[in-house]
Design a protein around this motif. Sequence first.
Motif, mmCIF file in Angstrom:
data_model
loop_
_atom_site.group_PDB
_atom_site.id
_atom_site.type_symbol
_atom_site.label_atom_id
_atom_site.label_comp_id
_atom_site.label_asym_id
_atom_site.label_seq_id
_atom_site.Cartn_x
_atom_site.Cartn_y
_atom_site.Cartn_z
ATOM 1 N N ALA A 59 11.005 -18.758 2.038
ATOM 2 C CA ALA A 59 9.861 -18.050 2.594
ATOM 3 C C ALA A 59 9.880 -16.578 2.193
ATOM 4 O O ALA A 59 8.831 -15.995 1.871
ATOM 5 N N LEU A 60 11.060 -15.982 2.183
ATOM 6 C CA LEU A 60 11.179 -14.580 1.774
ATOM 7 C C LEU A 60 10.845 -14.405 0.293
ATOM 8 O O LEU A 60 10.047 -13.542 -0.080
ATOM 9 N N LEU A 61 11.443 -15.220 -0.564
ATOM 10 C CA LEU A 61 11.262 -15.058 -2.005
ATOM 11 C C LEU A 61 9.822 -15.327 -2.432
ATOM 12 O O LEU A 61 9.345 -14.747 -3.415
ATOM 13 N N ALA A 62 9.113 -16.174 -1.688
ATOM 14 C CA ALA A 62 7.721 -16.467 -2.022
ATOM 15 C C ALA A 62 6.832 -15.237 -1.854
ATOM 16 O O ALA A 62 5.722 -15.192 -2.405
ATOM 17 N N ARG A 63 7.301 -14.240 -1.116
ATOM 18 C CA ARG A 63 6.522 -13.026 -0.878
ATOM 19 C C ARG A 63 6.765 -11.958 -1.943
ATOM 20 O O ARG A 63 6.163 -10.883 -1.896
ATOM 21 N N LEU A 64 7.681 -12.228 -2.876
ATOM 22 C CA LEU A 64 8.082 -11.226 -3.862
ATOM 23 C C LEU A 64 7.495 -11.498 -5.236
ATOM 24 O O LEU A 64 7.192 -12.645 -5.582
ATOM 25 N N GLY A 65 7.374 -10.435 -6.022
ATOM 26 C CA GLY A 65 7.006 -10.575 -7.417
ATOM 27 C C GLY A 65 8.190 -11.025 -8.248
ATOM 28 O O GLY A 65 9.319 -11.165 -7.725
ATOM 29 N N PRO A 66 8.019 -11.214 -9.564
ATOM 30 C CA PRO A 66 9.047 -11.810 -10.428
ATOM 31 C C PRO A 66 10.392 -11.103 -10.408
ATOM 32 O O PRO A 66 11.426 -11.746 -10.486
ATOM 33 N N ARG A 67 10.417 -9.772 -10.345
ATOM 34 C CA ARG A 67 11.688 -9.050 -10.457
ATOM 35 C C ARG A 67 11.981 -8.192 -9.218
ATOM 36 O O ARG A 67 12.866 -7.344 -9.257
ATOM 37 N N GLU A 68 11.278 -8.428 -8.150
ATOM 38 C CA GLU A 68 11.425 -7.554 -6.981
ATOM 39 C C GLU A 68 12.765 -7.706 -6.278
ATOM 40 O O GLU A 68 13.178 -6.819 -5.528
#
Length: 331
Positions: A59-68
Motif C-alpha cells: 500500500a505504501l509503495l503504490a503511492r510512490l513514483g518509480p525512484r521515490e
Amino acid sequence: MAASPATDEGWMAAAARLATRARPLSRPNPAVGALLVREGRVVARGTTQEGGRPHAEAALLARLGPREAHEGTLYVTLEPCAHRSPRGPACADLIAEAAPARVVIGQRDPDERTAGRGIERLEEVGIKVDLLNDAFAARSLVGYLYRKRLGRPYVTLKLATSLDGCIATADGSSRWITGEIARAHVHAYRAKADAILVGAGTWRADRPSLDVRLPGLAERSPRRYLLSRGIAPDGVTVINAPEAIARMDGVQYLYVEGGGEAAASFLADDLVDELHLYRAPILIGDGHRALGDVGLSDLADAHGRWRPVERRQLGSDDFTAYRRIRDHEEN
C-alpha cells in the motif's frame, strides 16, 4: 518515556501507532504499519488494507513514483512477507524492486513461510536491514504473535464494577453501572476486537447486542461468542470452555465482557492477558460480585501477576488497564 521520532525506535513507534488503525479490518492478516522516511520527514505511509490485502508495504509503495524510495529508510512493524500468494505479490520482492537504502523491521515474522526469508531477500539485493525486536511493534502485533506462538488469541477481560466490587444489584440490575463516557470507551475497544464473548448468565439476564454503537464504526462490530453448554442463539457461536478459544478461526483479539462466572473461568485458566477495570463511584452492597472462584489457594500467588499500564478518568468513572506478566514476554 516515548521514543523520539528522530530515532529508529521513534519512527517504529509511529509506525506501530499507525498499524492500530488497521484493526480489525485487516483480519485474517496482522495489522501492520509502514513508513518511508527521507531526510527526517515521512514521504509515505501504509497499513494493511481491509481483508488483509494489500499489505502495508504494498500500500505504501503504490503511492510512490518509480525512484521515490531511493535514499529513503522504510520502517515496517513486521518482517516483509517472502511468500507469493494468489492474493498478491511478496512484499520482500516489491521492496527489493523499489530499492530503499535501508529497511528497519520491528519484529521477525513467526510465520514459517517468511521467518527470516524476507530479511534474506532484501539483503540479497544489497539493501541494509536492521531488526529491532521493538516493544512498540510487538504490542501492535500482539494478537498475531499470540496466535502464531501460543495458538490462541490475545484476551482482554473487561469488568465494570462499583467501588465495592459489584457488577449488579442483588436483583441482577446492571444497567448502567458506569456512565456514558466509559461506555463509549468500551465500544471503542469492541471496535478493535475480532470477537467478543459473554457468559450464559449475562446472556440470559441482558440479551446484550455486543455490537459497536459509535458513529461510523458500526461495521467494526466483532463476531459474537457465548460461553455456554447450551444451544447457540441466532448470530452467536457457542464455546463450552475457555480453552476452546484456540479454535476461533481467524480471531487474533478476543474481548471478554463477563459476567462474573465467565470472567472467573478465564482467569482460573490463566487465559486473560489484559484486564480493563472500569470503576464507578457508587456503592451497591449486597449485590452480584465481579468474580467467582478464580482458583486462588494461596494469597502469595496473587502477587506479581499484573502490572498497570494505563490509567485515565472517564467522566466520573475510573479506568485502569493491567497486563498479565508472562515469562515469554520481556516487554
